[in-house]
Design a protein around this motif. Structure first.
Motif, PDB file in Angstrom:
ATOM      1  N   VAL A 122      24.988  38.286  16.353  1.00  0.00           N
ATOM      2  CA  VAL A 122      24.265  37.092  16.793  1.00  0.00           C
ATOM      3  C   VAL A 122      24.110  37.134  18.311  1.00  0.00           C
ATOM      4  O   VAL A 122      25.104  37.115  19.048  1.00  0.00           O
ATOM      5  CB  VAL A 122      24.990  35.798  16.384  1.00  0.00           C
ATOM      6  CG1 VAL A 122      24.187  34.579  16.865  1.00  0.00           C
ATOM      7  CG2 VAL A 122      25.178  35.744  14.875  1.00  0.00           C
ATOM      8  N   ILE A 123      22.860  37.202  18.771  1.00  0.00           N
ATOM      9  CA  ILE A 123      22.557  37.189  20.193  1.00  0.00           C
ATOM     10  C   ILE A 123      22.088  35.784  20.553  1.00  0.00           C
ATOM     11  O   ILE A 123      21.156  35.260  19.928  1.00  0.00           O
ATOM     12  CB  ILE A 123      21.446  38.198  20.552  1.00  0.00           C
ATOM     13  CG1 ILE A 123      21.756  39.569  19.945  1.00  0.00           C
ATOM     14  CG2 ILE A 123      21.276  38.280  22.060  1.00  0.00           C
ATOM     15  CD1 ILE A 123      23.045  40.185  20.418  1.00  0.00           C
ATOM     16  N   GLY A 124      22.733  35.167  21.537  1.00  0.00           N
ATOM     17  CA  GLY A 124      22.370  33.813  21.929  1.00  0.00           C
ATOM     18  C   GLY A 124      21.718  33.767  23.302  1.00  0.00           C
ATOM     19  O   GLY A 124      22.044  34.570  24.178  1.00  0.00           O
ATOM     20  N   PHE A 125      20.791  32.855  23.466  1.00  0.00           N
ATOM     21  CA  PHE A 125      20.146  32.605  24.751  1.00  0.00           C
ATOM     22  C   PHE A 125      20.144  31.102  24.984  1.00  0.00           C
ATOM     23  O   PHE A 125      19.783  30.334  24.087  1.00  0.00           O
ATOM     24  CB  PHE A 125      18.695  33.099  24.773  1.00  0.00           C
ATOM     25  CG  PHE A 125      18.528  34.582  24.681  1.00  0.00           C
ATOM     26  CD1 PHE A 125      18.460  35.361  25.828  1.00  0.00           C
ATOM     27  CD2 PHE A 125      18.421  35.211  23.443  1.00  0.00           C
ATOM     28  CE1 PHE A 125      18.290  36.742  25.745  1.00  0.00           C
ATOM     29  CE2 PHE A 125      18.242  36.578  23.350  1.00  0.00           C
ATOM     30  CZ  PHE A 125      18.175  37.350  24.502  1.00  0.00           C
ATOM     31  N   GLY A 126      20.523  30.679  26.197  1.00  0.00           N
ATOM     32  CA  GLY A 126      20.507  29.252  26.494  1.00  0.00           C
ATOM     33  C   GLY A 126      20.740  29.004  27.968  1.00  0.00           C
ATOM     34  O   GLY A 126      20.864  29.945  28.761  1.00  0.00           O
ATOM     35  N   SER A 132      30.764  25.969  25.849  1.00  0.00           N
ATOM     36  CA  SER A 132      31.467  27.242  25.675  1.00  0.00           C
ATOM     37  C   SER A 132      31.704  27.642  24.219  1.00  0.00           C
ATOM     38  O   SER A 132      31.679  28.842  23.912  1.00  0.00           O
ATOM     39  CB  SER A 132      32.802  27.219  26.432  1.00  0.00           C
ATOM     40  OG  SER A 132      33.617  26.154  25.992  1.00  0.00           O
ATOM     41  N   PRO A 133      31.923  26.703  23.257  1.00  0.00           N
ATOM     42  CA  PRO A 133      32.097  27.144  21.866  1.00  0.00           C
ATOM     43  C   PRO A 133      30.884  27.903  21.339  1.00  0.00           C
ATOM     44  O   PRO A 133      31.023  28.883  20.606  1.00  0.00           O
ATOM     45  CB  PRO A 133      32.307  25.825  21.103  1.00  0.00           C
ATOM     46  CG  PRO A 133      32.917  24.918  22.110  1.00  0.00           C
ATOM     47  CD  PRO A 133      32.212  25.250  23.400  1.00  0.00           C
ATOM     48  N   PHE A 134      29.677  27.444  21.720  1.00  0.00           N
ATOM     49  CA  PHE A 134      28.450  28.142  21.315  1.00  0.00           C
ATOM     50  C   PHE A 134      28.403  29.527  21.944  1.00  0.00           C
ATOM     51  O   PHE A 134      28.147  30.533  21.271  1.00  0.00           O
ATOM     52  CB  PHE A 134      27.236  27.306  21.741  1.00  0.00           C
ATOM     53  CG  PHE A 134      25.909  27.879  21.332  1.00  0.00           C
ATOM     54  CD1 PHE A 134      25.349  28.961  22.001  1.00  0.00           C
ATOM     55  CD2 PHE A 134      25.182  27.330  20.286  1.00  0.00           C
ATOM     56  CE1 PHE A 134      24.120  29.494  21.638  1.00  0.00           C
ATOM     57  CE2 PHE A 134      23.947  27.847  19.915  1.00  0.00           C
ATOM     58  CZ  PHE A 134      23.422  28.931  20.590  1.00  0.00           C
ATOM     59  N   VAL A 135      28.651  29.588  23.250  1.00  0.00           N
ATOM     60  CA  VAL A 135      28.606  30.854  23.982  1.00  0.00           C
ATOM     61  C   VAL A 135      29.609  31.844  23.415  1.00  0.00           C
ATOM     62  O   VAL A 135      29.282  33.007  23.137  1.00  0.00           O
ATOM     63  CB  VAL A 135      28.879  30.629  25.481  1.00  0.00           C
ATOM     64  CG1 VAL A 135      28.972  31.961  26.226  1.00  0.00           C
ATOM     65  CG2 VAL A 135      27.789  29.750  26.102  1.00  0.00           C
ATOM     66  N   ASN A 136      30.835  31.412  23.236  1.00  0.00           N
ATOM     67  CA  ASN A 136      31.913  32.310  22.816  1.00  0.00           C
ATOM     68  C   ASN A 136      31.776  32.777  21.366  1.00  0.00           C
ATOM     69  O   ASN A 136      32.321  33.825  21.004  1.00  0.00           O
ATOM     70  CB  ASN A 136      33.264  31.616  22.992  1.00  0.00           C
ATOM     71  CG  ASN A 136      33.579  31.327  24.448  1.00  0.00           C
ATOM     72  OD1 ASN A 136      33.088  32.011  25.344  1.00  0.00           O
ATOM     73  ND2 ASN A 136      34.384  30.311  24.691  1.00  0.00           N
ATOM     74  N   SER A 137      31.076  32.022  20.552  1.00  0.00           N
ATOM     75  CA  SER A 137      30.945  32.408  19.142  1.00  0.00           C
ATOM     76  C   SER A 137      29.905  33.506  18.932  1.00  0.00           C
ATOM     77  O   SER A 137      29.923  34.194  17.914  1.00  0.00           O
ATOM     78  CB  SER A 137      30.574  31.185  18.287  1.00  0.00           C
ATOM     79  OG  SER A 137      29.322  30.645  18.686  1.00  0.00           O
ATOM     80  N   CYS A 138      29.014  33.706  19.900  1.00  0.00           N
ATOM     81  CA  CYS A 138      27.971  34.735  19.777  1.00  0.00           C
ATOM     82  C   CYS A 138      28.542  36.131  20.009  1.00  0.00           C
ATOM     83  O   CYS A 138      29.552  36.303  20.693  1.00  0.00           O
ATOM     84  CB  CYS A 138      26.865  34.486  20.796  1.00  0.00           C
ATOM     85  SG  CYS A 138      25.881  32.990  20.507  1.00  0.00           S
ATOM     86  N   THR A 139      27.883  37.125  19.441  1.00  0.00           N
ATOM     87  CA  THR A 139      28.230  38.506  19.749  1.00  0.00           C
ATOM     88  C   THR A 139      27.970  38.759  21.225  1.00  0.00           C
ATOM     89  O   THR A 139      28.760  39.386  21.927  1.00  0.00           O
ATOM     90  CB  THR A 139      27.362  39.474  18.915  1.00  0.00           C
ATOM     91  OG1 THR A 139      27.426  39.110  17.540  1.00  0.00           O
ATOM     92  CG2 THR A 139      27.824  40.911  19.112  1.00  0.00           C
ATOM     93  N   ARG A 140      26.835  38.262  21.683  1.00  0.00           N
ATOM     94  CA  ARG A 140      26.485  38.320  23.111  1.00  0.00           C
ATOM     95  C   ARG A 140      25.638  37.105  23.444  1.00  0.00           C
ATOM     96  O   ARG A 140      24.801  36.679  22.649  1.00  0.00           O
ATOM     97  CB  ARG A 140      25.724  39.599  23.443  1.00  0.00           C
ATOM     98  CG  ARG A 140      25.205  39.625  24.868  1.00  0.00           C
ATOM     99  CD  ARG A 140      24.957  41.037  25.377  1.00  0.00           C
ATOM    100  NE  ARG A 140      26.211  41.762  25.463  1.00  0.00           N
ATOM    101  CZ  ARG A 140      26.552  42.766  24.652  1.00  0.00           C
ATOM    102  NH1 ARG A 140      25.741  43.161  23.722  1.00  0.00           N
ATOM    103  NH2 ARG A 140      27.708  43.383  24.787  1.00  0.00           N
ATOM    104  N   PHE A 141      25.886  36.518  24.620  1.00  0.00           N
ATOM    105  CA  PHE A 141      25.124  35.346  25.044  1.00  0.00           C
ATOM    106  C   PHE A 141      24.620  35.579  26.459  1.00  0.00           C
ATOM    107  O   PHE A 141      25.364  36.039  27.332  1.00  0.00           O
ATOM    108  CB  PHE A 141      25.993  34.085  25.016  1.00  0.00           C
ATOM    109  CG  PHE A 141      25.222  32.826  25.289  1.00  0.00           C
ATOM    110  CD1 PHE A 141      24.710  32.069  24.244  1.00  0.00           C
ATOM    111  CD2 PHE A 141      24.992  32.398  26.591  1.00  0.00           C
ATOM    112  CE1 PHE A 141      23.983  30.911  24.492  1.00  0.00           C
ATOM    113  CE2 PHE A 141      24.265  31.246  26.853  1.00  0.00           C
ATOM    114  CZ  PHE A 141      23.761  30.499  25.795  1.00  0.00           C
TER     115      PHE A 141
END
Length: 248
Positions: A122-126, A132-141
């Motif tokens: 899961v790659i996140g962009f924001g 931080s829970p959203f950021v840390n849960s991604c494979t890469r953010f």
């Protein structure tokens, strides 16, 4: 540091248009090209809202399918639920190994954890405001509003290095990764270091103002960085300076 092994890997790009800047779509698409092919491209929102005009202007250019959802209750919208349902549908019915979520909404954290539990990347962009829970849960953010901060950091590298060394969590991550990949002399190749860090959670050197992991290590005087020969190629190797002093 890319975790995908196949450049032909299928990617699903799901955009929460209410919580993402359309001006960054170039960066998003270019970044995902390093992981594979973005075969599914969807943007969710109430397209009657004037605030989504920026996204409307780039939909056709980037072959992004708009998914319309009206606000059911004032102050609330069905966008999040629609994106979540589609993500689970894709998980069970499509051959997709990588999901990309573009949003700064922490409500998607359980979805990310579910996708990760099924072995998906899961790659996140924001934005910087992303919890931080959203950021840390991604494979890469990756932070979409980070470009200006990166430029500011590079103007004063000395100050940047001092700030980095005060980041205890980051320093522990780097030290532990070097130690885990080190040989008998304390030297660790950059590739295994990057893999060790990525296996622990979301990490990208660009979020700290450096385009490459080698640049990040080079900026911190707690580590030695050198190039070593590996056959006909040269590879970067890193060693903790404490280890160096003990060896001497």
């Amino acid at each position: 540091m890319k975790t995908s092994e196949s450049p032909n890997e299928s990617i699903a790009l799901l955009i929460d248009a209410d919580n993402a800047p359309a001006a960054k779509i170039d960066f998003i698409i270019a970044e995902l090209a390093s992981y594979g092919v973005v075969n599914i491209r969807r943007a969710y929102g109430n397209w009657k809202k004037p605030g989504l005009k920026g996204w409307e202007e780039v939909l056709h250019e980037y072959a992004i399918q708009p998914i319309q959802h009206f606000d059911i209750v004032t102050g609330k919208n069905a966008t999040d639920m629609a994106l979540l349902i589609d993500a689970m549908d894709i998980l069970y019915t499509k051959s997709v190994e990588t999901f990309c979520l573009v949003s700064s909404d922490c409500d998607f954290t359980p979805l990310i954890l579910r996708l990760r539990a099924d072995g998906k990347q899961v790659i996140g962009f924001g934005g910087q405001k992303t919890p931080s829970p959203f950021v840390n849960s991604c494979t890469r953010f990756l932070f979409l509003d980070d470009n200006e901060r990166v430029k500011a950091v590079r103007k004063d590298k000395a100050n940047s290095a001092n700030q980095l060394k005060q980041n205890t969590k980051l320093m522990n991550v780097l030290r532990n990764a070097v130690e885990a990949a080190a040989d008998d002399d304390g030297w660790a190749r950059l590739g295994p270091i990057g893999s060790h860090i990525s296996n622990q959670g979301s990490f990208d050197s660009r979020n700290y103002g450096f385009g490459k992991l080698s640049d990040l290590f080079s900026a911190i005087d707690l580590f030695e960085l050198t190039k070593k020969k590996s056959g006909s190629a040269s590879i970067y190797a890193v060693r903790n300076r404490r280890r160096s002093k003990n060896a001497d």
